[in-house]
Design a protein around this motif. Structure first.
Motif, PDB file in Angstrom:
ATOM      1  N   MET A   1       0.666  -1.126   0.023  1.00 13.17           N
ATOM      2  CA  MET A   1       0.002   0.072  -0.113  1.00 13.17           C
ATOM      3  C   MET A   1       1.003   1.333   0.055  1.00 13.17           C
ATOM      4  O   MET A   1       0.642   2.181  -0.846  1.00 13.17           O
ATOM      5  CB  MET A   1      -0.915   0.115   1.160  1.00 13.17           C
ATOM      6  N   THR A   2       1.820   1.246   0.791  1.00 13.83           N
ATOM      7  CA  THR A   2       2.845   2.598   0.816  1.00 13.83           C
ATOM      8  C   THR A   2       3.390   2.404  -0.166  1.00 13.83           C
ATOM      9  O   THR A   2       3.682   3.783  -0.683  1.00 13.83           O
ATOM     10  CB  THR A   2       3.647   2.208   2.196  1.00 13.83           C
ATOM     11  N   TRP A   3       3.956   1.501  -1.024  1.00 11.26           N
ATOM     12  CA  TRP A   3       4.828   1.429  -2.215  1.00 11.26           C
ATOM     13  C   TRP A   3       3.713   2.193  -3.282  1.00 11.26           C
ATOM     14  O   TRP A   3       4.435   3.072  -3.969  1.00 11.26           O
ATOM     15  CB  TRP A   3       5.127   0.069  -2.396  1.00 11.26           C
ATOM     16  N   GLN A   4       2.487   1.765  -3.364  1.00 13.44           N
ATOM     17  CA  GLN A   4       1.615   2.218  -4.287  1.00 13.44           C
ATOM     18  C   GLN A   4       1.638   3.710  -4.048  1.00 13.44           C
ATOM     19  O   GLN A   4       1.675   4.764  -5.360  1.00 13.44           O
ATOM     20  CB  GLN A   4       0.221   1.763  -4.106  1.00 13.44           C
ATOM     21  N   VAL A   5       1.442   4.135  -2.879  1.00 12.66           N
ATOM     22  CA  VAL A   5       1.463   5.872  -2.601  1.00 12.66           C
ATOM     23  C   VAL A   5       2.697   6.557  -3.082  1.00 12.66           C
ATOM     24  O   VAL A   5       2.501   7.543  -3.829  1.00 12.66           O
ATOM     25  CB  VAL A   5       1.112   6.112  -1.305  1.00 12.66           C
ATOM     26  N   LEU A   6       3.837   5.938  -2.890  1.00 13.71           N
ATOM     27  CA  LEU A   6       5.121   6.486  -3.214  1.00 13.71           C
ATOM     28  C   LEU A   6       5.283   6.596  -4.744  1.00 13.71           C
ATOM     29  O   LEU A   6       5.623   7.662  -5.430  1.00 13.71           O
ATOM     30  CB  LEU A   6       6.436   5.561  -2.795  1.00 13.71           C
ATOM     31  N   VAL A   7       4.913   5.579  -5.551  1.00 14.02           N
ATOM     32  CA  VAL A   7       5.046   5.195  -6.928  1.00 14.02           C
ATOM     33  C   VAL A   7       3.788   6.509  -7.566  1.00 14.02           C
ATOM     34  O   VAL A   7       4.281   7.368  -8.438  1.00 14.02           O
ATOM     35  CB  VAL A   7       4.689   4.005  -7.356  1.00 14.02           C
ATOM     36  N   ARG A   8       2.836   6.447  -7.041  1.00 17.29           N
ATOM     37  CA  ARG A   8       1.935   7.515  -7.868  1.00 17.29           C
ATOM     38  C   ARG A   8       2.489   9.026  -7.593  1.00 17.29           C
ATOM     39  O   ARG A   8       2.189   9.772  -8.516  1.00 17.29           O
ATOM     40  CB  ARG A   8       0.602   7.236  -7.286  1.00 17.29           C
TER      41      ARG A   8
END
Length: 393
Positions: free
Chosen positions: A1-8
């Motif tokens: 979830m955190t990784w998705q936020v970072l990428v976006r």
């Protein structure tokens, strides 16, 4: 979830030109329409709280969206992702030459992105108007906010307009005073104040006190850089261009006039938050270790707004579930539409659209966005290529 936020947010950090209003448009298009991480009302509530707190408004909104999606780690990931591109660019400009910015193709590409910012902000205004200005009273609040800020621009005027809009909403949008589905407002009585995280608030106050004390010592080094930028981040409402006059009164004394103006110009030429100009100034202020100074300055200027957001967002969300507060928030949301509309005209439209061809490109882009909802990356590529091509003809 955190990784998705970072990428976006890292992706958005490379393409979000146009200042805070345009960033809000990009965020809404990405996180409300495309990803559906939150709905229009949740998004508007986060916009509202970011407008009331000192600090970088669009970055605080991104921080809040990351917090909504993945908690504190998501908030930190959103900040790192959105800020890193502009930090890297401005740091590189600080230690190298920036002469290539004068190339026609580069200037044309930047102009194309400014035109895209007009499209994005206009689309956001239209969508938010439909969502939050369906009542006559809300439309009057929106129009009043727009006219007032066009006639009397500035941070103080904006804060006054938002406060009066909340009062007007509480008074005239009383028919909206109902609890959201699934929430019993009676069970929330008195919960607003208990939603405040006093530890984050104490951390903000303690760091501000230490920064003010550090400034009285008239010392140099990383502690002094942290103190100057933390104080600036604590006192600036409205973000964007508002931070630059305050920085000129503080760090401007440590830099030459040419260096300060160069940083101002570069901050407008790169994507992402204008507060990232701190990385340029920090690197210039301590050439012995420019990367460390840039990091310290950047963290310091963003930190106050984020600490206040973490302290108050729980109370804000609890208050927004209360029927009486919901009516005030409805007025506030209508005024936010007015704030965006006034910003759409000045500076977004006035700084980007210079002739009939620019206007035609904006109308074409808006029509494509409203009717076909293409990928934002496709729109960005189209405006960059078109701008660069027209500049070279």
């Amino acid at each position: 979830m955190t990784w998705q936020v970072l990428v976006r947010f890292f992706t958005l950090g490379w393409v979000c030109f146009g200042g805070p209003a345009a960033h809000i448009g990009y965020f809404r298009y990405t996180f409300v329409e495309q990803l559906r991480w939150l709905d229009e009302r949740e998004f508007a509530n986060l916009v509202a709280v970011s407008q009331f707190l000192p600090g970088p408004g669009s970055s605080q909104l991104g921080f809040a969206i990351g917090h909504h999606k993945a908690g504190l780690s998501g908030a930190i990931a959103a900040f790192i992702g959105f800020t890193l591109p502009s930090f890297l660019l401005l740091y590189l400009f600080a230690i190298t030459s920036s002469q290539f910015l004068h190339l026609d193709a580069v200037q044309g590409a930047i102009h194309g992105l400014k035109l895209l910012a007009v499209v994005i902000v206009a689309d956001a205004v239209m969508a938010l108007f439909t969502q939050f200005c369906h009542k006559l009273a809300a439309r009057l609040i929106m129009l009043t906010a727009t006219v007032a800020l066009l006639l009397v621009p500035g941070t103080a005027a904006q804060m006054l307009v938002l406060a009066l809009a909340a009062l007007a909403g509480w008074r005239w949008l009383s028919s909206d005073k109902h609890s959201p589905k699934g929430h019993d407002s009676s069970s929330l009585s008195g919960h607003g104040m208990t939603g405040i995280n006093w530890w984050w608030l104490l951390a903000f106050a303690l760091l501000l006190t230490l920064s003010l004390w550090q400034l009285t010592l008239a010392s140099n080094g990383l502690m002094s850089i942290f103190a100057q930028f933390y104080q600036a981040g604590s006192l600036v409402f409205g973000g964007g261009h508002v931070v630059l006059p305050l920085l000129e009164n503080s760090v401007g004394r440590s830099l030459s006039s040419d260096t300060f103006l160069s940083g101002y110009a570069l901050a407008q030429a790169v994507p992402g938050p204008m507060f990232s100009v701190a990385s340029f100034f920090g690197a210039q202020m301590w050439p012995q270790a420019p990367l460390m100074a840039a990091l310290v300055a950047t963290v310091a200027i963003f930190l106050p707004g984020f600490l206040l957001l973490l302290a108050l967002i729980g109370a804000w969300q609890a208050l927004c579930r209360k029927p009486q507060v919901m009516a005030a928030v409805a007025g506030l949301n209508a005024a936010v539409v007015g704030v965006l509309l006034s910003t759409l005209y000045d500076p977004v439209f006035t700084s980007a659209v210079t002739d009939s061809l620019d206007m035609a490109l904006v109308l074409t882009g808006l029509a494509l966005l409203r009717w076909f909802r293409p990928s934002i990356l496709l729109l960005i590529a189209s405006f960059v290529v078109t701008g660069a091509a027209l500049a070279m003809i």
